[in-house]
Design an enzyme around this catalytic site. Structure first.
Site, short mmCIF file in Angstrom:
data_model
loop_
_atom_site.label_atom_id
_atom_site.label_comp_id
_atom_site.label_asym_id
_atom_site.label_seq_id
_atom_site.Cartn_x
_atom_site.Cartn_y
_atom_site.Cartn_z
N SER A 117 0.79 -1.23 0.00
CA SER A 117 0.00 0.00 0.00
C SER A 117 0.83 1.28 0.00
CB SER A 117 -0.94 -0.01 1.20
OG SER A 117 -0.22 -0.14 2.40
N HIS B 169 -5.44 -3.97 -2.05
CA HIS B 169 -5.20 -2.94 -3.07
C HIS B 169 -5.17 -3.52 -4.49
CE1 HIS B 169 -4.66 0.81 -0.89
NE2 HIS B 169 -4.08 0.10 0.07
N LYS C 25 -12.24 -0.68 -0.64
CA LYS C 25 -11.39 0.17 -1.48
C LYS C 25 -12.02 0.29 -2.87
CE LYS C 25 -7.48 -0.23 1.51
NZ LYS C 25 -6.54 -1.16 2.11
#
Ligand SMILES: *Cc1c(COP(=O)(O)O)cnc(C)c1O
Length: 413
Positions: free
Chosen positions: A200, A228, A259
């Site tokens: 990240s 991610h 996300k």
């Protein structure tokens, strides 16, 4: 008369006086971060602390957080099922919506079964202690996410850390672990290799094919945390296992719904046995209330949008390539990123903090990331472009980076 806490004349010593001391220490070290407050929906243009800015700060990769279809699904679920789920999953908090989401995610990920958790964080802290115990070994990348670290702390398994993305070091650990066994010389029951799919802070990608080969050579299982990578890598955003075509060779895939999927939640994708055992044992699953219906419904709609609107993923990558190329052209060091996370390395912590403040004054909202999260001289601005940014938004961001970078001597000119 007893002393009440709000009594200004109280002479009783504050039993939590260390809190204020610790805060003072953080402030003296310039590590104290006040919260930025947004008064708009998440998107490329937001109002933060009362100021209109272009955001390069969110994980809203596909722009789904404010997508009309997700909002409509959430509203409909509130109308049909109410605001809250009312119980933990194992008592009365499993609704058809939760199971529909899991079934759809399992098909999407090409796995036998999926179990959702309240967040990606609780997913890791719930899964790891169930999968690995006293008789097992966990081998973890040095830069894995805090939730993996906490999951390992909650597990009774011994652990080894390998240097970031260093598969030779990983192999050496696996070889020795299989040769020598545990502290008492007994063979490990199982070995679990765990890595982030996309890291990240740097936006670099785990060398998953080589990790899988090393693990297979020593009969270890692989767990990848695709927080991610979910919605970012692979076909329609299926993640790093799909990206590297490793289907069937990664036992445990963790993903987040918070996300790119734009809502909230975590999930673990793997075998039916994994799902069944987690339902019996994973503590955040057993002891914390399930997602409100609106969350489950919006997540379900997010997967449908990802499957039906592939142009979002295309635009995300187009924007990523353009933005990285422009920053490099200006002379910025953008590190080893291969994903929409683009760090802009500016030097020491004070420089990064000032850089972020100046960007904000120029109307660009991007956080500084400083020591100890990253090395002392590698403090940075962390940017994430999304599918929702227009070229105009990104041009304004690049112009701001150019002005601030030159004013501060980070780039020449
Ligand atoms: C963000 C993140 C998480 C936590 O996910 P949430 O759904 O926000 O709790 C877990 N692992 C990694 C690698 C992450 O980047």
């Amino acid at each position: 008369m007893t002393n009440r806490p709000e009594d200004p004349m109280s002479t009783r010593p504050d039993p939590l006086a260390h809190l204020a001391l610790e805060l003072d220490e953080l402030k003296a070290a310039r590590l104290y971060r006040p919260l930025r407050v947004m008064s708009t929906a998440q998107g490329p243009e937001v109002v933060v602390d009362g100021r209109g800015v272009i955001s390069l700060s969110s994980n809203n990769y596909l722009g789904l957080a404010d997508h009309p279809r997700l909002k409509a699904a959430a509203v409909a679920a509130v109308a049909d099922y109410g605001a809250g789920s009312g119980a933990v999953r194992t008592i009365a908090g499993t609704m058809t919506l939760h199971e529909a989401l899991e079934a759809h995610l399992a098909r999407f990920k090409h796995v036998e079964a999926v179990l959702t958790f309240q967040s990606g964080f609780t997913c890791n802290t719930g899964v790891i202690p169930v999968v690995a115990g006293e008789r097992d070994l966990i081998v973890s990348d040095q830069l894995n996410h805090a939730s993996i670290i906490d999951g390992m702390r909650l597990s009774k398994a011994p652990r080894e850390i390998y240097p970031h993305r260093d598969v030779d070091a990983l192999r050496a650990i696996l070889e020795r672990a299989r040769r020598e066994g545990d502290a008492q010389g007994r063979p490990y029951r199982s070995i679990l290799v765990v890595t982030d799919g996309v890291f990240s802070m740097d936006g670099d990608v785990a060398p998953l094919p080589a990790i899988v080969e090393a693990a297979e050579a020593f009969e270890a299982a692989v767990m990848v945390d695709d927080a991610h990578a979910s919605g970012v890598l692979g076909r329609d955003g299926r993640g790093s296992v799909d990206h590297f075509d490793l289907h069937g060779r990664v036992a445990i895939q963790v993903g987040t719904l918070s996300k790119a999927m734009g809502v909230l939640g975590g999930y673990v994708a793997g075998s039916q046995a994994l799902r069944d055992l987690l339902i019996q044992r994973a503590r955040p699953f057993l002891f914390s209330t399930s997602h409100p219906p609106a969350v489950a419904a919006a997540c379900l709609e997010a997967i449908r949008v990802m499957e039906e609107e592939p142009e979002l993923l295309e635009r995300l990558w187009e924007n990523t390539r353009w933005f990285k190329a422009e920053l490099s052209r200006l002379g910025f060091d953008t590190g080893a990123s291969e994903t929409p996370i683009t760090p802009v390395i500016v030097g020491d912590s004070a420089a990064a903090i000032e850089f972020a403040e100046r960007l904000f004054a120029e109307g660009v909202f991007a956080p500084s990331v400083v020591y100890p999260t990253v090395a002392l001289d590698r403090a940075r601005i962390r940017t994430i472009v999304t599918a929702a940014h227009t070229r105009g938004h990104l041009e304004r961001c690049v112009a701001a980076f150019d002005r601030v970078g030159r004013a501060m001597g980070v780039i020449a000119g």
